[in-house]
Write an enzyme that holds these catalytic residues in place. Structure first.
Site, mmCIF file in Angstrom:
data_model
loop_
_atom_site.group_PDB
_atom_site.id
_atom_site.type_symbol
_atom_site.label_atom_id
_atom_site.label_comp_id
_atom_site.label_asym_id
_atom_site.label_seq_id
_atom_site.Cartn_x
_atom_site.Cartn_y
_atom_site.Cartn_z
ATOM 1 N N LYS A 1 -6.544 31.027 47.383
ATOM 2 C CA LYS A 1 -6.313 31.439 45.993
ATOM 3 C C LYS A 1 -5.733 30.277 45.170
ATOM 4 O O LYS A 1 -6.212 29.960 44.079
ATOM 5 C CB LYS A 1 -5.360 32.643 45.989
ATOM 6 C CG LYS A 1 -4.801 33.002 44.650
ATOM 7 C CD LYS A 1 -5.853 33.590 43.733
ATOM 8 C CE LYS A 1 -5.275 33.786 42.344
ATOM 9 N NZ LYS A 1 -6.137 34.552 41.486
ATOM 10 N N CYS B 1 -2.169 32.548 34.536
ATOM 11 C CA CYS B 1 -2.473 32.142 35.919
ATOM 12 C C CYS B 1 -2.466 30.634 36.145
ATOM 13 O O CYS B 1 -1.665 30.122 36.926
ATOM 14 C CB CYS B 1 -3.820 32.714 36.328
ATOM 15 S SG CYS B 1 -3.898 34.493 36.134
HETATM 16 C C1 UGA Z 1 -8.193 32.610 36.106
HETATM 17 C C2 UGA Z 1 -9.342 32.373 37.116
HETATM 18 O O1 UGA Z 1 -10.534 31.998 36.418
HETATM 19 C C3 UGA Z 1 -9.603 33.633 37.939
HETATM 20 O O2 UGA Z 1 -10.598 33.374 38.921
HETATM 21 C C4 UGA Z 1 -8.287 34.051 38.623
HETATM 22 O O3 UGA Z 1 -8.454 35.222 39.404
HETATM 23 C C5 UGA Z 1 -7.231 34.314 37.562
HETATM 24 O O4 UGA Z 1 -7.028 33.082 36.815
HETATM 25 C C6 UGA Z 1 -5.971 34.716 38.268
HETATM 26 O O5 UGA Z 1 -5.414 33.907 39.026
HETATM 27 O O6 UGA Z 1 -5.600 35.887 38.203
HETATM 28 P P1 UGA Z 1 -8.026 33.757 33.700
HETATM 29 O O7 UGA Z 1 -6.598 33.304 33.672
HETATM 30 O O8 UGA Z 1 -8.355 35.147 33.286
HETATM 31 O O9 UGA Z 1 -8.635 33.595 35.176
HETATM 32 O O10 UGA Z 1 -8.801 32.798 32.713
HETATM 33 P P2 UGA Z 1 -9.963 31.696 32.784
HETATM 34 O O11 UGA Z 1 -11.223 32.276 32.312
HETATM 35 O O12 UGA Z 1 -9.984 31.018 34.098
HETATM 36 O O13 UGA Z 1 -9.428 30.673 31.680
HETATM 37 C C7 UGA Z 1 -8.173 30.007 31.840
HETATM 38 C C8 UGA Z 1 -7.975 29.008 30.735
HETATM 39 O O14 UGA Z 1 -8.849 27.901 30.877
HETATM 40 C C9 UGA Z 1 -8.202 29.549 29.319
HETATM 41 O O15 UGA Z 1 -7.194 29.077 28.461
HETATM 42 C C10 UGA Z 1 -9.560 28.979 28.941
HETATM 43 O O16 UGA Z 1 -9.730 28.826 27.553
HETATM 44 C C11 UGA Z 1 -9.513 27.638 29.647
HETATM 45 N N1 UGA Z 1 -10.840 27.076 29.922
HETATM 46 C C12 UGA Z 1 -11.674 27.713 30.787
HETATM 47 C C13 UGA Z 1 -11.225 25.888 29.321
HETATM 48 O O17 UGA Z 1 -10.461 25.280 28.533
HETATM 49 N N2 UGA Z 1 -12.444 25.368 29.620
HETATM 50 C C14 UGA Z 1 -13.306 25.977 30.475
HETATM 51 O O18 UGA Z 1 -14.419 25.419 30.713
HETATM 52 C C15 UGA Z 1 -12.905 27.183 31.083
#
Ligand code: UGA
Length: 402
Positions: free
Chosen positions: A194, A250
């Site tokens: 994880k 997260c």
């Molecule tokens: C993240 C992980 O993607 C999940 O797999 C995990 O289960 C979860 O954390 C957790 O540990 O519970 P999440 O926090 O919902 O999920 O959000 P993400 O979609 O991963 O985005 C996280 C951040 O990264 C956001 O601020 C988003 O804007 C940013 N991001 C994401 C980018 O800046 N660029 C990208 O290409 C993708």
């Protein structure tokens, strides 16, 4: 088979929803009376696409209760309580310890499954903490906010960590019809999967953000660079979207906790140190660009589009937009914000005006900064924004505008 869920946050409710959708009887308990009262009348404590429908249509309605005992007495108990960052960057495990103790007292020998994100080694330390009175497994989740129900129902993989084979078999049986690959391992390895997964994704984002910094200076188009890279399936197109740094509940917390663990055993994770530093720098970038354009922010009207840490959620925890608001507030800027889902902000942001639409927020504004890549923002043309804006300062760290 009955499923107990301890904790009614994102992870707990997505877990409860996924087992309810699969026909299990679920008891979901949380000590937060207000939250449980809402859930009992069919309201969710946050926005999450599709989750309300699952609860409303479950063949056996989920029982929401403040009585932890009833969840602990189920056949399998999922621990989904929060593991916030402690001051030193480590994960604060006090909620996990507390519910584990409750469960060990009420239901000795219960199958107690850690779904909360916990540092490698936690299952073993909790087992010692309860004097071996629980049959512990680590079964981390990989849910994305905004997609939590679908991710819980159709996981990319099921990771089962157990140090006792009989517990591993119980969980393998529970997930046998999910149709995802099962990785069966010991608890410490499952917990590491994880943390390594989240840290890798955070690193991928910081990598593209570092490349974006260089592209912007040398005149390369980082979006096309990401597209070109992503077509190589060894690299993959996902998580190569540059932006104002990753946020949410997260990545920042989990990267910090893994670094803390590495330091505590004298194995510093240098790549995560760089990931964190790049992220902090990218989070400051929109503010630096504002100052470059407007010089002195005092009294300047600044519109902020997007407050949530990403689209599809109303969650502002560790959202890059909040850091920007704080910096601008310190400079006495006149702030107006719009987000399609976020309707209010924590009290420290009381002076930020909430606009009723993106277009409204632009009236009389000297600048606009786009902090969340909501699809409705990318549908807007830059020229349209410039028609309403007082100045010509459009800051787009997510590269959403055409
Ligand atoms: C993240 C992980 O993607 C999940 O797999 C995990 O289960 C979860 O954390 C957790 O540990 O519970 P999440 O926090 O919902 O999920 O959000 P993400 O979609 O991963 O985005 C996280 C951040 O990264 C956001 O601020 C988003 O804007 C940013 N991001 C994401 C980018 O800046 N660029 C990208 O290409 C993708």
């Amino acid at each position: 088979m009955t499923i107990g869920v301890l904790g009614a946050g994102y992870v707990g409710l997505a877990t409860a929803a996924s087992f309810a959708a699969r026909g299990f009887a679920v008891v979901c308990a949380d000590i937060d009376e207000k939250k449980i009262a809402k859930l009992q009348i069919g309201e969710l404590p946050f926005f999450e696409e599709g989750m309300g429908d699952v609860f409303a249509t479950a063949s056996t309605p989920v029982t929401f209760t403040t009585n932890l005992e009833s969840a602990c007495l189920c056949d399998i108990v999922f621990c989904c309580v929060g593991t916030p960052s402690a001051a030193d960057g480590s994960a604060d495990l006090s909620f996990v310890r507390s519910v584990a103790k409750t469960c060990a007292d009420i239901a000795p020998n219960a199958v107690f499954v850690l779904k909360s994100t916990v540092p490698p080694g936690t299952s073993r330390s909790i087992s010692e903490f309860v004097d071996g009175k629980l049959r512990i497994a680590a079964n981390p989740e990989f849910l994305r906010e905004g997609n939590a129900v679908q991710d819980a129902l159709n996981p990319t993989r099921v990771v089962i960590g157990a140090d006792d084979e009989s517990v591993s078999l119980i969980l393998a049986d529970l997930y046998k019809d999910v149709g995802a690959p099962i990785v069966s391992t010991n608890t410490v390895t499952a917990e590491m999967i994880k943390y390594a997964s989240n840290s890798f994704l955070a690193t991928k984002i910081s990598f593209i953000n570092d490349i974006a910094n260089l592209c912007d200076v040398i005149g390369a188009d980082v979006q096309s660079v990401a597209t070109g890279m992503g077509l190589d399936d060894r690299i993959g197109a996902k998580f190569l979207q540059p932006g104002p740094g990753y946020g949410g509940s997260c990545f920042p917390k989990d990267v910090r906790a893994l670094m803390h663990l590495g330091q505590s055993v004298k194995v510093p994770l240098r790549i995560l140190e760089a990931t964190t530093a790049i992220n902090a720098d990218r989070q400051r970038l929109p503010y630096r660009q504002l100052v470059e354009h407007l010089v002195d922010l005092k009294g300047k009207r600044i519109a902020v589009w997007g407050l949530a840490f990403k689209p599809g959620t109303d969650d502002v925890r560790d959202a890059p937009a909040l850091g920007l608001l704080r910096r601008c507030m310190a400079d006495e800027a006149d702030l107006v914000a719009f987000d399609p889902l976020v309707r209010s902000l924590p009290s420290e942001f009381g002076e930020v005006e909430m606009a009723s639409s993106a277009a409204d927020s632009l009236r009389g504004a000297d600048a606009v900064v786009i902090m969340t890549d909501w699809p409705e923002f990318s549908a807007v043309e830059r020229v349209e924004i410039l028609k309403t804006l007082r100045g010509d300062c459009v800051i787009d760290p997510r590269y959403v505008l055409r």
